[in-house]
Design a protein around this motif. Structure first.
Motif, short mmCIF file in Angstrom:
data_model
loop_
_atom_site.label_atom_id
_atom_site.label_comp_id
_atom_site.label_asym_id
_atom_site.label_seq_id
_atom_site.Cartn_x
_atom_site.Cartn_y
_atom_site.Cartn_z
N CYS A 196 0.87 -1.35 -0.01
CA CYS A 196 -0.04 0.11 -0.03
C CYS A 196 1.07 1.16 -0.17
N ASN A 197 1.68 1.08 0.97
CA ASN A 197 2.81 2.48 0.90
C ASN A 197 3.36 2.81 -0.27
N GLU A 198 4.14 1.78 -1.02
CA GLU A 198 4.76 2.00 -2.23
C GLU A 198 3.59 2.14 -3.29
N GLU A 199 2.62 1.83 -3.58
CA GLU A 199 1.42 2.29 -4.42
C GLU A 199 1.21 3.80 -4.25
N HIS A 200 0.91 4.07 -2.96
CA HIS A 200 0.50 5.63 -2.81
C HIS A 200 1.54 6.65 -2.57
N GLY A 201 2.80 6.05 -2.44
CA GLY A 201 3.84 6.95 -2.08
C GLY A 201 3.75 7.41 -0.68
N ILE A 202 3.30 6.62 0.26
CA ILE A 202 3.19 6.90 1.73
C ILE A 202 4.60 6.57 2.50
N ASP A 203 4.98 7.77 3.30
CA ASP A 203 6.16 7.53 4.00
C ASP A 203 5.91 6.97 5.10
N ASP A 204 6.54 5.85 5.48
CA ASP A 204 6.32 4.84 7.04
C ASP A 204 7.25 5.47 8.07
N ALA A 205 8.12 6.22 7.52
CA ALA A 205 8.87 6.77 8.73
C ALA A 205 8.10 7.87 9.46
N GLY A 206 8.46 8.07 10.67
CA GLY A 206 8.06 9.52 11.38
C GLY A 206 7.06 9.09 12.60
N ASP A 207 6.62 9.89 13.21
CA ASP A 207 5.85 9.69 14.29
C ASP A 207 4.62 8.91 13.95
N ASP A 208 4.38 7.82 14.85
CA ASP A 208 3.46 6.99 14.73
C ASP A 208 1.94 7.67 14.94
N THR A 254 1.37 10.72 14.09
CA THR A 254 0.78 11.60 12.86
C THR A 254 1.13 11.07 11.46
N ARG A 255 1.78 10.06 11.55
CA ARG A 255 2.21 9.53 9.89
C ARG A 255 0.77 8.99 9.42
N ALA A 256 0.89 9.15 8.10
CA ALA A 256 -0.54 8.34 7.62
C ALA A 256 -0.37 6.70 7.57
N GLN A 257 -1.48 6.20 7.91
CA GLN A 257 -1.47 4.71 8.09
C GLN A 257 -2.80 4.38 7.22
N TRP A 258 -2.72 3.81 5.87
CA TRP A 258 -3.88 3.40 5.52
C TRP A 258 -4.30 1.95 5.73
N ILE A 259 -3.27 1.24 6.03
CA ILE A 259 -3.58 -0.29 6.80
C ILE A 259 -2.65 -0.28 8.00
N ARG A 260 -3.20 -0.90 9.01
CA ARG A 260 -2.54 -1.12 10.15
C ARG A 260 -2.70 -2.79 10.28
N LYS A 261 -1.45 -3.35 10.74
CA LYS A 261 -1.53 -4.56 11.31
C LYS A 261 -1.79 -4.89 12.69
N ILE A 262 -2.75 -5.66 13.09
CA ILE A 262 -3.29 -5.62 14.50
C ILE A 262 -3.15 -6.95 14.95
N ASP A 263 -2.48 -7.24 16.06
CA ASP A 263 -2.18 -8.75 16.71
C ASP A 263 -3.12 -8.56 17.76
N LEU A 264 -3.99 -9.68 17.90
CA LEU A 264 -4.89 -9.99 18.95
C LEU A 264 -4.46 -11.17 19.69
N LYS A 265 -4.82 -11.08 20.98
CA LYS A 265 -4.59 -12.48 21.79
C LYS A 265 -5.56 -12.47 22.52
N GLU A 300 1.89 17.50 7.27
CA GLU A 300 3.25 17.98 6.72
C GLU A 300 3.00 18.18 5.12
N THR A 301 3.71 19.27 4.61
CA THR A 301 3.97 19.46 3.01
C THR A 301 4.52 18.38 2.59
N LEU A 302 3.70 17.70 1.51
CA LEU A 302 4.50 16.56 0.94
C LEU A 302 4.79 16.94 -0.61
#
Lengths: 248, 194
Positions: free
Chosen positions: A70-82, A84-95, A161-163
């Protein structure tokens, strides 16, 4: 309760569509531009309802192939503050503390039929396409973030932020809200083209994500749902989500 | 009801000979004439000088306008735009806005007035072959927009450069010919048309 505004919104969308069609026809009639005869591709139709099925037993903890795709396709930078950064998909672990059973799953915009984000948007920028894809029209988004508060899945991000260096197929900019688009630019382009997350998941040999038309009983997603069923996250909200999970 | 124009009232000073009464008796008719001639002698050269200067200024301004006209770079690809130059100059924003709504809301992606297509044809490359932003100084969009003093908002969100070649190279091969936004499709289609 939430169905009334949705119906209103549908009406306004239809009115807008008619208006735009009218504009298009008037334009076609009055202008003699040489290139207007280019093939008219049909608009998104309510005959289709695009959706995703996620088979959680195939999804492994620690794998983030879908997020990377997803990040590659849409040019989303996965670095930065959790926070404020854009997250289109989140991985969730449940127990499950009682049984110790662990589940891993991706959570993205669930493309609800009765989308709360669409209900609350003051400008109509948050809207549902005829084929069930919930999108943000960034041309009219004022960045108020009501939709982010209304979304029970925390699926939307605000760009702080400005992109620069955006992808031509994924315009993104400061001051607007965004979320998973089900890769509309890909699925509109060609029949049977899959969203980037599903492609990446298959490439990395998990095949945990199936994309398809929920209205078509012969599509692989409908077949799988028909045989093994699928649940919604927060089904109690009766939003009729387009993203379904198996093994939850 | 009082309709029509009100009648003008004639004041006492106008009725009785008007302004001539206010001229002092010491100024004779002869003196009056000589003053008029002097005024003419002084004013005529001044008027002639003024006219010449104004004409000069106008000519100079026209010259500088021609010099300041924006230099708009030629499209780097293609021989023909999606519409005539006159139409594109005047109406490009209406065309883009109209298609923008169709694309975002309805999902129609096959029509010609796409901002991505504008960038693909009109973006220039520098001497090392790297694409230059179309809104950079002196580039296609910016040159005219700065002349017309109209701010461009498009490229705060939209890509101002064509998709990088390596990205196109990695694309699924069957899509390369059909995707109107790729250079590969452009070259292949051009070859096919020729």
């Amino acid at each position: 309760m939430s169905r009334v505004p949705v119906a209103d919104n549908e009406k306004s969308l239809q009115a807008r569509r008619r208006f735009l069609q009218g504009l298009g026809l008037a334009g076609m009639a009055s202008m003699s531009y040489s290139l207007l005869e280019v093939k008219a591709k049909t608009p998104a139709s309510s005959d289709k309802r695009w959706g995703l099925l996620i088979e959680t037993e195939k999804c492994s903890s620690g794998c983030d192939a879908c997020v990377r795709g997803c990040n590659e396709e849409h040019g989303i930078d996965d670095a930065g503050d959790d926070l404020t950064r854009a997250q289109w998909i989140r991985k969730i672990d449940l127990k499950d503390e009682l049984t110790g059973n662990e589940t891993s799953l991706p959570v993205m915009c669930q493309h609800c039929e009765s989308a709360p984000c669409v209900d609350v948007c003051p400008t109509g920028a948050s809207f549902k396409r005829a084929d069930g894809v919930v999108l943000v029209n960034k041309h009219t988004c004022i960045g108020c973030r009501y939709c982010m508060m209304a979304c029970p899945y925390k699926a939307r991000s605000f760009i702080h932020e400005t992109l620069t260096e955006q992808k031509p197929s994924a315009p993104r900019g400061k001051g607007t809200v965004e979320s998973c688009t089900l890769c509309v630019h890909r699925i509109d382009e060609e029949q049977d083209r899959q969203p980037a997350c599903a492609v990446k998941c298959t490439e990395e040999a998990h095949s945990a994500i199936t994309f398809g038309d929920l209205n078509d009983p012969d599509s692989s997603i409908s077949q799988k749902l028909n045989t093994l069923g699928g649940s919604q996250i927060r089904a109690d909200l009766q939003l009729n989500t387009g993203v379904r999970y198996q093994g939850l | 009801m009082a309709c029509g124009r009100p009648k003008l009232r004639v004041g006492p000073s106008q009725r009785e000979g008007g302004f001539t009464d206010s001229v002092p008796a010491t100024v004779s008719r002869m003196e009056n004439q000589s003053m008029r001639i002097t005024a003419l002698i002084v004013c005529l050269p001044l008027c002639a000088f003024g006219a010449a200067t104004a004409q000069g200024l106008l000519l100079q301004r026209a010259g500088s306008q021609a010099e300041n006209r924006p230099v708009i770079p030629k499209a780097s690809k293609g021989d023909q735009c999606v519409a005539d130059t006159e139409i594109m100059r005047k109406d490009h924003m209406s065309l883009l806005n109209h298609q923008r709504d169709e694309t975002v809301i309805e999902g129609i992606r096959s029509e010609p007035y796409s901002l991505v297509s504008c960038v693909n044809c009109h973006a220039q490359t520098d001497t090392s072959g790297q694409a230059i932003r179309i809104d950079a100084e002196g580039q296609f969009c910016e040159s005219c927009h700065s002349y017309a003093a109209v701010k461009i908002d498009c490229f705060t969100c939209h890509a101002a450069k064509p998709a990088a070649m390596e990205v196109i190279g990695n694309a699924e091969p069957h899509l390369m010919r059909d995707n109107p936004h790729t250079l590969v499709s452009y070259l292949l289609n051009k070859e096919a048309n020729e």
